[in-house]
Enzyme design. Structure first.
Site, PDB file in Angstrom:
ATOM      1  N   GLY A   1      12.260 -18.798  33.243  1.00 21.40           N
ATOM      2  CA  GLY A   1      10.933 -18.197  33.257  1.00 21.40           C
ATOM      3  C   GLY A   1      11.021 -16.783  33.770  1.00 21.40           C
ATOM      4  O   GLY A   1      11.812 -16.484  34.675  1.00 21.40           O
TER       5      GLY A   1
ATOM      6  N   ILE B   1      16.701 -20.123  41.689  1.00 18.53           N
ATOM      7  CA  ILE B   1      17.346 -20.839  42.789  1.00 18.53           C
ATOM      8  C   ILE B   1      18.466 -20.001  43.391  1.00 18.53           C
ATOM      9  O   ILE B   1      19.394 -19.618  42.679  1.00 18.53           O
ATOM     10  CB  ILE B   1      17.945 -22.179  42.322  1.00 18.53           C
ATOM     11  CG1 ILE B   1      16.897 -23.010  41.594  1.00 18.53           C
ATOM     12  CG2 ILE B   1      18.535 -22.944  43.503  1.00 18.53           C
ATOM     13  CD1 ILE B   1      17.454 -24.299  41.017  1.00 18.53           C
TER      14      ILE B   1
ATOM     15  N   LYS C   1      27.036 -21.347  32.814  1.00 10.50           N
ATOM     16  CA  LYS C   1      26.703 -21.428  34.242  1.00 10.50           C
ATOM     17  C   LYS C   1      27.781 -22.190  35.008  1.00 10.50           C
ATOM     18  O   LYS C   1      28.130 -21.846  36.141  1.00 10.50           O
ATOM     19  CB  LYS C   1      25.340 -22.093  34.415  1.00 10.50           C
ATOM     20  CG  LYS C   1      24.215 -21.235  33.826  1.00 10.50           C
ATOM     21  CD  LYS C   1      22.915 -22.020  33.701  1.00 10.50           C
ATOM     22  CE  LYS C   1      21.814 -21.190  33.063  1.00 10.50           C
ATOM     23  NZ  LYS C   1      20.647 -22.004  32.657  1.00 10.50           N
TER      24      LYS C   1
ATOM     25  N   LYS D   1      24.376 -14.576  31.857  1.00  6.55           N
ATOM     26  CA  LYS D   1      25.410 -15.611  32.049  1.00  6.55           C
ATOM     27  C   LYS D   1      26.407 -15.623  30.906  1.00  6.55           C
ATOM     28  O   LYS D   1      27.592 -15.867  31.111  1.00  6.55           O
ATOM     29  CB  LYS D   1      24.779 -16.986  32.173  1.00  6.55           C
ATOM     30  CG  LYS D   1      23.824 -17.318  31.043  1.00  6.55           C
ATOM     31  CD  LYS D   1      22.657 -18.138  31.528  1.00  6.55           C
ATOM     32  CE  LYS D   1      21.422 -17.700  30.797  1.00  6.55           C
ATOM     33  NZ  LYS D   1      20.181 -18.083  31.387  1.00  6.55           N
TER      34      LYS D   1
ATOM     35  N   GLY E   1      18.244 -19.602  37.365  1.00  7.66           N
ATOM     36  CA  GLY E   1      17.030 -18.804  37.554  1.00  7.66           C
ATOM     37  C   GLY E   1      16.731 -18.422  38.984  1.00  7.66           C
ATOM     38  O   GLY E   1      17.486 -17.689  39.617  1.00  7.66           O
TER      39      GLY E   1
ATOM     40  N   GLU F   1      22.758 -13.214  40.751  1.00 11.01           N
ATOM     41  CA  GLU F   1      22.067 -14.442  41.178  1.00 11.01           C
ATOM     42  C   GLU F   1      21.262 -15.080  40.053  1.00 11.01           C
ATOM     43  O   GLU F   1      21.210 -16.308  39.925  1.00 11.01           O
ATOM     44  CB  GLU F   1      21.159 -14.115  42.368  1.00 11.01           C
ATOM     45  CG  GLU F   1      20.443 -15.308  42.984  1.00 11.01           C
ATOM     46  CD  GLU F   1      21.416 -16.334  43.559  1.00 11.01           C
ATOM     47  OE1 GLU F   1      21.640 -17.336  42.861  1.00 11.01           O
ATOM     48  OE2 GLU F   1      21.948 -16.137  44.664  1.00 11.01           O
TER      49      GLU F   1
END
Ligand SMILES: NC(=O)c1ccc[n+]([C@@H]2O[C@H](COP(=O)([O-])OP(=O)(O)OC[C@H]3O[C@@H](n4cnc5c(N)ncnc54)[C@H](OP(=O)(O)O)[C@@H]3O)[C@@H](O)[C@H]2O)c1
Ligand SMILES: NC(=O)c1ccc[n+]([C@@H]2O[C@H](COP(=O)([O-])OP(=O)(O)OC[C@H]3O[C@@H](n4cnc5c(N)ncnc54)[C@H](OP(=O)(O)O)[C@@H]3O)[C@@H](O)[C@H]2O)c1
Lengths: 429, 429
Positions: free
Chosen positions: A304, A138, A207, A107, A136, A131
């Protein structure tokens, strides 16, 4: 899959938290991936700084290399999960120029140097997917980029940084102060040793820039994003939020109005019954408002190694499918020519919390100051103290510049002892 | 967009609730859509039954036609928003055979005759997109089909029917009985004059079949879905759910275990703090569990002409982009060969609510019956009545067949007056 399909060669750059899981899943799920791609998917190598560092058992040691250029030049798909600006930028550009597809989770690089990468991808007709760079696991980049491509997104509100969400959550549930919670979060590994990028809001700002660019079909870079972190949020702010039926979240806000586009990150009061208010701990959620679709929300794990690898693998399948069967994902859509507004032109609602002397006429004096700047008061709440009173004024929508001027005047009148805090409000009608 | 790009011709079949909005947005947003597609997007015609019916002002009357075949044969993209099996099926097949892309919102047709359509699309190398067929405006087909393509979905729990969600919500908040709420919902236009497809669970079952097929890379048709509607849910069931900290939702459940795939629709107890419990009124939400991504949730408006049109337009942009610039979306992924389990083999938890005589030894007798079928009891809650006691037993995970046998025995023992209801539980550990 036709048995003769040539394998798609995948280079992985970086083998840390995310890279290790990408490598593991690529190898473990090879046969499923081949069926979904329509061709075998082959790990061509893993670029790391130090090939002798002990690695997770899932990482095949003989795939490690410190020759990034050779690896990039011999791969169809380059997965960049190193982070940082260089050498990530140079390697991605090299891959795109060769016509290789790139998947990145970076990012920081996209928000700072995205334009150059998008142009290189476009010039070469190569796929650039990212993506994992936002929230993360989602799926949010693909929905905004593709599912909402026939709609007009008007606003995005996102809880997109798990560390700050965890810290604010702990402050709320335990009534603790910021410093105590951050220290504990560091001890538990929920916050980095140097938490600046998270608590300063910079990670969320990157983001926000990426989401705003996608949603508004326009380039928005990190420098266009107003950014205020959570370091100044106090236990008193949290208690006052609770008092007024709200919670404090660090929100990434991107909105489009007739005046232009406003993109910002700041601690924000959100009504307790708003879908974003219930997002707990390390979870992320992105709330999207679009003209036709109405309100949408996307929720899941924002970070994560394993969850993030899921998003990376999804992108790998898409671009590898294009490599094997032809086709290409959407190009950067940047045709819009909207003005990116400075923070002073942003319109939102505010809660101003202050201490005032406990004598008659004070509220009238305060109200007059708000009125003189055209800032409408929506509600006033008094909280008695000793010899003074605490006041929380919630405003109607007002321009940031008008609110700043109001606060300046409040600070210089003797009808106010002290302005404790100013917090923006989102998600209320 | 290169100025010389040939326009992509879009046929719209059907001009009702959804079709009208698709036509309106196609025309209103033509220049945005052209920029996103890379070529002008042109409405080639609108097929309706009766071209003389008065239409919304947004619908250009001269675009209406009753010659569907001619329209289909002269278009690059065919958007089917008529509903029903025929003539939708024949027209879609005709379009696909010509190599035209198809966008459809027709869950009933996909769930019943999807295989034939997917095969036709595959044979012709044509796109078949259907985001609007599941959960209206919510991007869920694309995320499951593409974003999660590198992951392994283990379970999907969806609130995918707004009418039943509204009815259960009203029963919960107002304490009313099913019949009263449905009558009111019909009066307000929230339920159809014939609400069978909604309240019987068939609409949700079609969506469950589509989601399961995507998630598990395997064909699942409507006949594979066990389906139980909400018509038998009583005010007492709702009160008991509230008592035990749960809410009742009509859930579409699709899960994959080592034994195979289970797909079902039934009224379900969900713990009050589960993200699905807060989904109100006509909203929909789909909760997805995947091995790497963990828990995800997608939330938004599940129906309505305008929201549904947003999903249709997103698909139109994708397939038109392929028409203009080359490429193709993912093919049907159906390589998995998992067994689709009968309902008797499903594993879940249950709450059994019954009336028992108010005398000692009853609980022991009841517990013995559960134990004899290997169904573990997780908790027991007593609710005193006059001369009898109400019991709610919540079980551990058990096979549906074992639970059925247990209930049969409960019904024939004199330790139980009456088994009032059996509800399945999802979303609890
Ligand atoms: N962690 C998350 O939860 C998460 C979530 C979303 C997105 N991301 C993004 O994913 C990317 C990777 O994050 P991470 O957490 O996996 O990072 P990390 O654990 O620090 O791993 C970085 C990896 O890249 C390699 N690397 C770094 N700089 C390098 C250089 N100059 N030359 C060669 N190799 C270099 C390192 O090699 P050595 O092993 O030899 O040191 C290491 O293997 C970042 O862009 C991050 O923003 C992370
Ligand atoms: N409504 C929603 O909220 C929603 C949400 C998601 C998905 N969907 C799906 O979208 C599709 C359309 O739903 P809708 O609510 O828009 O339906 P609708 O309001 O009943 O409209 C159906 C349209 O199709 C035309 N039509 C139907 N049968 C026809 C036939 N045999 N020959 C020619 N034209 C025919 C009708 O023509 P006339 O106008 O001449 O009668 C009408 O214009 C269905 O598959 C539905 O499941 C709907």
């Amino acid at each position: 899959m036709s048995p003769t399909s040539a394998p798609v060669k995948i280079a992985v750059l970086g083998c840390g938290t995310v890279g290790t899981q990408v490598v593991r899943l690529l190898l473990e799920q090879a046969s499923d991936l081949a069926a979904r791609v329509g061709a075998p998917v082959e790990l061509s190598g893993i670029y790391v700084r130090d090939t002798t560092t002990p690695r997770d058992a899932a990482v095949p040691v003989d795939a490690l290399t410190s020759d990034a250029q050779a690896l990039v030049d011999s791969s169809d798909v380059v997965v960049e999960v190193m982070g940082g600006i260089e050498p990530a930028r140079t390697l991605i550009l090299r891959a795109l120029e060769r016509g290789s597809a790139v998947v990145t989770a970076n990012k920081a690089l996209l928000a700072q140097g995205g334009a150059e990468l998008y142009e290189a991808a476009d010039a070469a007709g190569a796929d650039l997917y990212y993506e994992a760079a936002v929230a993360g696991a989602i799926p949010i980049v693909r929905p905004v980029r593709e599912s909402l491509a026939g709609d007009r997104v008007t606003r995005i509100l996102g809880v997109v940084n798990g560390t700050t969400n965890y810290v604010l959550d702990e402050m709320t549930t335990k009534g603790l102060d910021y410093d105590a919670v951050v220290a504990e979060a560091q001890r538990l590994g929920y916050a980095e040793a140097d938490p600046t990028a998270d608590v300063g809001g910079h990670d969320a700002a990157a983001k926000a820039a990426i989401l705003a660019s996608l949603a508004f079909h326009q380039r928005v870079g990190i420098d266009d994003v107003y950014c205020e972190g959570i370091t100044a949020v106090t236990a008193d702010d949290i208690a006052a939020a609770t008092e007024t039926g709200r919670v404090i979240k660090l929100l990434a806000v991107a909105e489009q109005t007739d005046a232009g586009v406003s993109v910002r990150v700041h601690p924000t009061l959100v009504p307790r019954d708003h879908p974003l208010a219930g997002v707990r701990g390390a979870f992320n959620a992105v709330f999207v408002e679009a003209e036709a679709a109405g309100e949408l929300m996307f929720y899941g794990q924002g970070a994560g190694g394993v969850p993030t690898a899921s998003a990376v693998l999804g992108d790998i399948v898409s671009v590898a499918r294009h490599k094997a069967g032809g086709g290409k994902g959407p190009r950067e859509s940047n045709y819009a020519r909207l003005e990116v507004l400075p923070m002073s032109a942003a319109m939102t609602r505010y809660a101003v919390r202050m201490s005032v002397p406990d004598r008659p006429g004070v509220l009238a004096a305060v109200a007059t100051i708000f009125a003189s700047h055209g800032v409408g008061i929506e509600s006033v709440r008094q909280m008695p103290g000793k010899g003074h009173a605490g006041l929380i004024l919630s405003t109607h929508r007002a321009r940031e510049s008008a609110l700043s001027a109001t606060v300046e005047d409040l600070r210089s009148t003797d009808a106010v002892n002290e302005v404790w805090s100013v917090l923006r409000i989102e998600g209320e009608l």
